[in-house]
Structure formats: structure tokens, C-alpha cells
Design a protein around this motif. Structure first.
Motif, PDB file in Angstrom:
ATOM      1  N   TYR A  64       3.708   3.735  10.362  1.00 27.57           N
ATOM      2  CA  TYR A  64       4.369   3.425   9.081  1.00 27.57           C
ATOM      3  C   TYR A  64       4.919   1.999   9.084  1.00 27.57           C
ATOM      4  N   GLY A  98       1.707  -7.605  -2.088  1.00 29.44           N
ATOM      5  CA  GLY A  98       0.852  -7.236  -0.970  1.00 29.44           C
ATOM      6  C   GLY A  98       0.379  -8.461  -0.207  1.00 29.44           C
ATOM      7  N   ARG A 106       1.797  -1.649 -10.840  1.00 25.75           N
ATOM      8  CA  ARG A 106       2.726  -0.537 -11.052  1.00 25.75           C
ATOM      9  C   ARG A 106       3.897  -0.646 -10.099  1.00 25.75           C
ATOM     10  N   PRO A 109       7.073   3.746  -6.233  1.00 29.24           N
ATOM     11  CA  PRO A 109       8.043   4.846  -6.196  1.00 29.24           C
ATOM     12  C   PRO A 109       8.586   5.010  -4.775  1.00 29.24           C
ATOM     13  N   VAL A 111       9.301   6.788  -1.174  1.00 31.82           N
ATOM     14  CA  VAL A 111       8.582   7.750  -0.333  1.00 31.82           C
ATOM     15  C   VAL A 111       9.453   8.966  -0.009  1.00 31.82           C
ATOM     16  N   ALA A 114       8.612  12.582  -1.396  1.00 30.29           N
ATOM     17  CA  ALA A 114       7.303  12.491  -2.067  1.00 30.29           C
ATOM     18  C   ALA A 114       6.423  13.697  -1.738  1.00 30.29           C
ATOM     19  N   ALA A 119       1.538  15.954  -6.843  1.00 32.79           N
ATOM     20  CA  ALA A 119       0.476  15.048  -6.411  1.00 32.79           C
ATOM     21  C   ALA A 119       1.108  13.679  -6.257  1.00 32.79           C
ATOM     22  N   ARG A 125      -3.342  10.630  -8.842  1.00 31.03           N
ATOM     23  CA  ARG A 125      -4.749  10.573  -8.434  1.00 31.03           C
ATOM     24  C   ARG A 125      -4.988  10.963  -6.974  1.00 31.03           C
ATOM     25  N   GLN A 132      -3.124  10.131  -0.169  1.00 29.91           N
ATOM     26  CA  GLN A 132      -2.413   8.958  -0.678  1.00 29.91           C
ATOM     27  C   GLN A 132      -2.466   7.801   0.317  1.00 29.91           C
ATOM     28  N   ILE A 185       0.678   9.539   9.643  1.00 26.42           N
ATOM     29  CA  ILE A 185       1.624   8.899   8.705  1.00 26.42           C
ATOM     30  C   ILE A 185       2.206   9.966   7.769  1.00 26.42           C
ATOM     31  N   GLU A 189       6.087  11.092   6.981  1.00 28.34           N
ATOM     32  CA  GLU A 189       6.654  11.106   5.623  1.00 28.34           C
ATOM     33  C   GLU A 189       7.259  12.466   5.271  1.00 28.34           C
ATOM     34  N   LYS A 269       3.048  11.157 -14.211  1.00 27.57           N
ATOM     35  CA  LYS A 269       3.806  12.169 -13.478  1.00 27.57           C
ATOM     36  C   LYS A 269       5.273  11.971 -13.832  1.00 27.57           C
TER      37      LYS A 269
HETATM   38  C1  HEC Z   1       2.041  -3.775  -1.395  1.00 24.97           C
HETATM   39  C2  HEC Z   1       2.962  -2.684  -1.586  1.00 24.97           C
HETATM   40  C3  HEC Z   1       2.655  -1.326  -1.026  1.00 24.97           C
HETATM   41  C4  HEC Z   1       2.269  -1.008   0.268  1.00 24.97           C
HETATM   42  C5  HEC Z   1       1.987  -1.933   1.406  1.00 24.97           C
HETATM   43  C6  HEC Z   1       2.225   0.433   0.307  1.00 24.97           C
HETATM   44  N1  HEC Z   1       2.568   0.966  -0.905  1.00 24.97           N
HETATM   45 FE1  HEC Z   1       2.819   2.912  -1.334  1.00 24.97          FE
HETATM   46  N2  HEC Z   1       2.928   2.479  -3.290  1.00 24.97           N
HETATM   47  C7  HEC Z   1       2.980   1.211  -3.827  1.00 24.97           C
HETATM   48  C8  HEC Z   1       2.831   1.285  -5.263  1.00 24.97           C
HETATM   49  C9  HEC Z   1       2.844   0.114  -6.229  1.00 24.97           C
HETATM   50  C10 HEC Z   1       2.676   2.644  -5.584  1.00 24.97           C
HETATM   51  C11 HEC Z   1       2.422   3.247  -6.962  1.00 24.97           C
HETATM   52  C12 HEC Z   1       0.968   3.033  -7.321  1.00 24.97           C
HETATM   53  C13 HEC Z   1       0.441   3.938  -8.414  1.00 24.97           C
HETATM   54  O1  HEC Z   1       1.096   4.920  -8.761  1.00 24.97           O
HETATM   55  O2  HEC Z   1      -0.666   3.698  -8.888  1.00 24.97           O
HETATM   56  C14 HEC Z   1       2.774   3.371  -4.307  1.00 24.97           C
HETATM   57  C15 HEC Z   1       2.752   4.770  -4.186  1.00 24.97           C
HETATM   58  C16 HEC Z   1       3.004   5.432  -2.995  1.00 24.97           C
HETATM   59  C17 HEC Z   1       3.280   6.852  -2.876  1.00 24.97           C
HETATM   60  C18 HEC Z   1       3.340   7.849  -4.016  1.00 24.97           C
HETATM   61  C19 HEC Z   1       4.747   8.241  -4.366  1.00 24.97           C
HETATM   62  C20 HEC Z   1       4.838   8.997  -5.663  1.00 24.97           C
HETATM   63  O3  HEC Z   1       5.949   9.332  -6.067  1.00 24.97           O
HETATM   64  O4  HEC Z   1       3.797   9.274  -6.297  1.00 24.97           O
HETATM   65  C21 HEC Z   1       3.463   7.112  -1.534  1.00 24.97           C
HETATM   66  C22 HEC Z   1       3.775   8.447  -0.902  1.00 24.97           C
HETATM   67  C23 HEC Z   1       3.273   5.866  -0.833  1.00 24.97           C
HETATM   68  N3  HEC Z   1       3.020   4.870  -1.754  1.00 24.97           N
HETATM   69  C24 HEC Z   1       3.260   5.719   0.549  1.00 24.97           C
HETATM   70  C25 HEC Z   1       2.751   4.575   1.186  1.00 24.97           C
HETATM   71  C26 HEC Z   1       2.326   4.527   2.587  1.00 24.97           C
HETATM   72  C27 HEC Z   1       2.369   5.680   3.546  1.00 24.97           C
HETATM   73  C28 HEC Z   1       1.910   3.245   2.824  1.00 24.97           C
HETATM   74  C29 HEC Z   1       1.315   2.684   4.088  1.00 24.97           C
HETATM   75  C30 HEC Z   1       0.073   3.283   4.524  1.00 24.97           C
HETATM   76  C31 HEC Z   1       2.100   2.507   1.577  1.00 24.97           C
HETATM   77  N4  HEC Z   1       2.570   3.365   0.609  1.00 24.97           N
HETATM   78  C32 HEC Z   1       1.866   1.153   1.429  1.00 24.97           C
HETATM   79  C33 HEC Z   1       3.132   0.056  -3.096  1.00 24.97           C
HETATM   80  C34 HEC Z   1       2.808  -0.072  -1.760  1.00 24.97           C
END
Ligand code: HEC
Ligand code: HEC
Length: 325
Positions: A64, A98, A106, A109, A111, A114, A119, A125, A132, A185, A189, A269
Motif C-alpha cells: 500500500y 498521479g 474525479r 474517496p 479508503v 470502502a 462496489a 465499476r 479495484q 492490498i 484495506e 454511488k
Molecule cells: C493518483 C491518485 C490515486 C492513486 C495513486 C490511487 N488512487 Fe484510489 N482512487 C483515486 C480516485 C480519483 C478514485 C475515484 C475514481 C473513480 O471513482 O472513478 C479512487 C478510488 C479508490 C477506491 C474506491 C473507494 C470508493 O468509495 O469507491 C479505493 C478502495 C481505492 N481508490 C484504493 C486505492 C488503492 C488500493 C491504491 C493503490 C493500489 C490506489 N487507490 C491508488 C485516486 C488514486
């Protein structure tokens, strides 16, 4: 005569003291019951956590925070979902940054909790945490690795991971696979749960909330917010149209992008409101910076109500009780 009066006062005073020690009043009990019926306490265990081992969690936790999972070795999951120093699992940015400073479209949200959602993602999706986690590592505006094989080769070459994967997935010949990596991972979580005083209240501790917070809870329930924000996460369990009553301006078509069903246009959602005080800015587009503004907009777009400052304040006071650690 005087003695009789004193006696009556004495009796009523002790009766009051007795009653107050007897537990919550009828009104408070009624409110507790309503809360439990529409919301409820966060469960102890997340679905799927039965088979999580200590070794799998340890590996998942390391991954993570692993920046090598990104193309430029600069971004980890934690970069956008911060858990350090009391982090709330978000980056508090409208849009996350990123690899190479690229921005997504977007809001990230939290973690926390979660794994309890129906979903993952704003449009649902990904069906679960494992599905995810496969996304961001390969997403060109997030961690930007070219493909799953490249991730496996890169992590497979890092000596510190060999032993950790072997322990986490005993009895497999080549434990370093993309599925195992995201599965670890996801295990980590599943430990990210919050505890808050609202749940203490729902469990029967009437003193967990003060009178203003109880008043706020009542307003939240009476206003109709729980038509959508219900269940133990106060959301996270259904998809609803944003702009149900009065249209909300957005270019994001939401769940339509997943299902291609016209009925899913602008459907998202329903987010969980646990910890919401800390997870600003709000909405899928991260365009709303304050909680009060979010409440006002919800009243108008989702319920067709022009909420006054007083009600907005009361609801905000209640939502603050959903902040936990
Ligand atoms: C660059 C920023 C970025 C990184 C790096 C990133 N995320 Fe995210 N994450 C987001 C964004 C933005 C969304 C929402 C995207 C969408 O809904 O289309 C998201 C959505 C999520 C969600 C969904 C939560 C929900 O309420 O639906 C989870 C769980 C999550 N990320 C875990 C992770 C994990 C585990 C990693 C590493 C493998 C990670 N993310 C890496 C930006 C990031
Ligand atoms: C008809 C369903 C519905 C009703 C009623 C509703 N909401 Fe929402 N709520 C949503 C949806 C859907 C979103 C996600 C908006 C988006 O995608 O940008 C949301 C988002 C939110 C957010 C932002 C959360 C975040 O993390 O970005 C808050 C705060 C909120 N609602 C509070 C309320 C309050 C308070 C009420 C009552 C006044 C209410 N909602 C009524 C469906 C609803």
C-alpha cells in the motif's frame, strides 16, 4: 404542613435523581431506535476478512505504501489515500495528482470502510477491493505502470518481497502474481474501519451524543437524507441520480459509462457519510469545499428543499459525530 411539603420535595428530588440514573428518557430511546432501524452500527468484520492472515496483511500494508508500484517510483496508494499522521484515507484535493503531475477527473474517496460498499468507485465499476486495486496501478494518470506483467517483474526483482509473498501465499510455487499482489492490498484495506461516537450512541450509550447532536440526528432523519444515506455506512449501499429533483451541472455521466443504460445517466454511488467532516472537498467532481455547502446542495438537488442555515447547521453538527479513528 411544612414537614409534609419538605417530604414531597424530598421525594420528587430523589425520584428525579433515580429516574436520571435509570437510563435514557423515552424520547432518547425512541431516537436510538429510529437510528438503529435506518442506519445501524458498522459491523466488526469486513466481508472477506475471514481468510486474511497476519502475513497477508503485512505484505498488503507494505505494498500500500510502495512507490515502486508506479512508473516513476514516486506514487503509492498512500499518495492519494493518505493514512499517515491521522490521515483520513483521502488527499483532500479536488482531483488527485498521479505520475508526472497528471490529474484525474474525479475526487478520491476515502479508503476507510470502502470494503463495506456495494462496489468500488463513484460509478461502481469494480465489484470489490481486489478488482479495484488493479485499476490505479495501471491507470495512466495514476501510477501508470504499462501492464500487469511489468508490475510482477518489477516487484519480483525486489529481494525484500520474495519472503513476504512466500509467507502470505504458502504452498504456491510462484507466489508473486498480480492477483496475489492486489489480493494482499485488499486484505490490508479490510482492516481500515472507523469507530465513532454515533455508533456508541446506537449501541445504547445515551451520553455519547449531546443534545445538539441528537437534535441534528433528528433533523437528518426528518429531512429525508436517509432516503439515500442509510445503512451502517450512512450510504455506500445504493446508486442514485445526482440531481434527482433539480438538475446538477456535471459533464460526468456517472454509472451510464459502466452500464450504457440511459436510466443510469448522472447516477453515482451514494457516498458513505462516515468521517465526512474530514474528507472534503465533496462530490465526485470535488467542487464543493465545505460540508455546509454540500448539505445545502443535497437539500436542493436531491430533495427539492431550500434548507435554512439553522437546519444546515444542525445536520452538520450530527455529521460531525460520524468522525472516527
Ligand atoms: C493518483 C491518485 C490515486 C492513486 C495513486 C490511487 N488512487 Fe484510489 N482512487 C483515486 C480516485 C480519483 C478514485 C475515484 C475514481 C473513480 O471513482 O472513478 C479512487 C478510488 C479508490 C477506491 C474506491 C473507494 C470508493 O468509495 O469507491 C479505493 C478502495 C481505492 N481508490 C484504493 C486505492 C488503492 C488500493 C491504491 C493503490 C493500489 C490506489 N487507490 C491508488 C485516486 C488514486
Ligand atoms: C436521492 C438520493 C440522495 C438524497 C435524498 C441525499 N443524498 Fe447526499 N448524496 C447522494 C449522491 C448520489 C451523492 C454523490 C454526489 C456526487 O456524485 O457527486 C451524495 C453526496 C453527498 C455528500 C458528499 C459526500 C462526499 O464524500 O463527497 C454529502 C455530504 C451528502 N450527500 C449529504 C446529504 C445530506 C445531508 C442529505 C439530506 C439533506 C442528502 N445528502 C440527501 C444522494 C442523496
Amino acid at each position: 404542613m411544612k414537614i409534609q411539603k419538605l417530604l414531597i420535595i424530598g421525594i420528587s428530588v430523589s425520584a428525579t435523581i433515580f429516574l436520571s440514573q435509570c437510563g435514557p428518557s423515552k424520547e432518547v430511546k425512541e431516537l436510538m431506535k429510529r437510528a438503529n432501524e435506518t442506519i445501524g452500527v458498522i459491523p466488526d468484520k469486513m466481508p472477506g476478512s475471514e481468510s486474511d492472515t497476519g502475513d497477508k496483511l503485512a505484505l498488503g500494508k507494505k505494498l500500500y505504501f510502495e512507490k515502486a508500484l508506479s512508473k516513476d517510483n514516486a506514487i503509492s496508494c498512500n499518495s492519494c489515500h493518505n493514512l499517515e499522521n491521522g490521515g483520513n484515507g483521502t488527499d483532500n484535493q479536488s482531483f488527485s495528482t498521479g505520475v508526472n503531475g497528471k490529474k484525474g477527473g474525479r475526487n478520491a474517496p476515502t479508503v476507510f470502510n470502502a470494503g463495506f460498499h456495494i462496489a468500488q468507485f463513484w460509478d461502481g465499476r469494480a465489484e470489490n477491493l481486489m478488482a479495484q486495486a488493479k485499476g490505479p496501478i495501471l491507470n495512466p494518470v495514476e501510477m501508470a505502470m504499462p501492464d500487469a506483467d511489468a508490475v510482477v517483474r518489477k516487484i519480483g526483482k525486489m529481494p525484500e518481497y520474495a519472503e513476504l509473498f512466500k509467507k502470505a501465499f504458502p504452498g504456491t510455487k510462484d507466489p508473486v502474481t498480480y492477483d496475489n499482489l492486489v489480493s494482499a492490498i485488499a486484505s490490508f484495506e479490510r482492516t481500515l474501519k472507523t469507530h465513532d461516537k454515533f455508533d456508541e450512541f446506537q449501541k445504547g450509550n445515551a451520553k455519547a451524543l449531546n443534545s445538539a447532536e441528537m437534535e441534528g440526528l433528528k433533523t437528518f432523519l426528518d429531512t429525508g437524507c436517509t432516503n439515500c444515506h442509510n445503512g451502517p455506512l450512512v450510504g455506500g449501499n445504493s446508486y442514485r441520480k445526482l440531481g434527482l429533483v433539480n438538475a446538477y451541472e456535471t459533464r460526468d455521466k456517472g454509472r451510464y459509462l459502466v452500464t450504457k443504460d440511459e436510466a443510469d445517466m448522472y447516477v453515482f454511488k451514494v457516498p458513505s457519510l462516515r468521517n465526512v467532516t474530514k474528507t472534503f472537498p465533496y462530490f465526485h467532481d470535488g467542487s464543493i469545499s465545505t460540508l455546509k455547502d454540500a448539505i445545502q446542495k443535497m437539500g436542493w438537488h436531491q430533495l427539492g428543499k431550500k434548507l435554512g442555515d439553522e437546519d444546515i447547521g444542525k445536520i452538520a453538527t450530527f455529521l460531525n459525530t460520524l468522525s472516527g479513528n
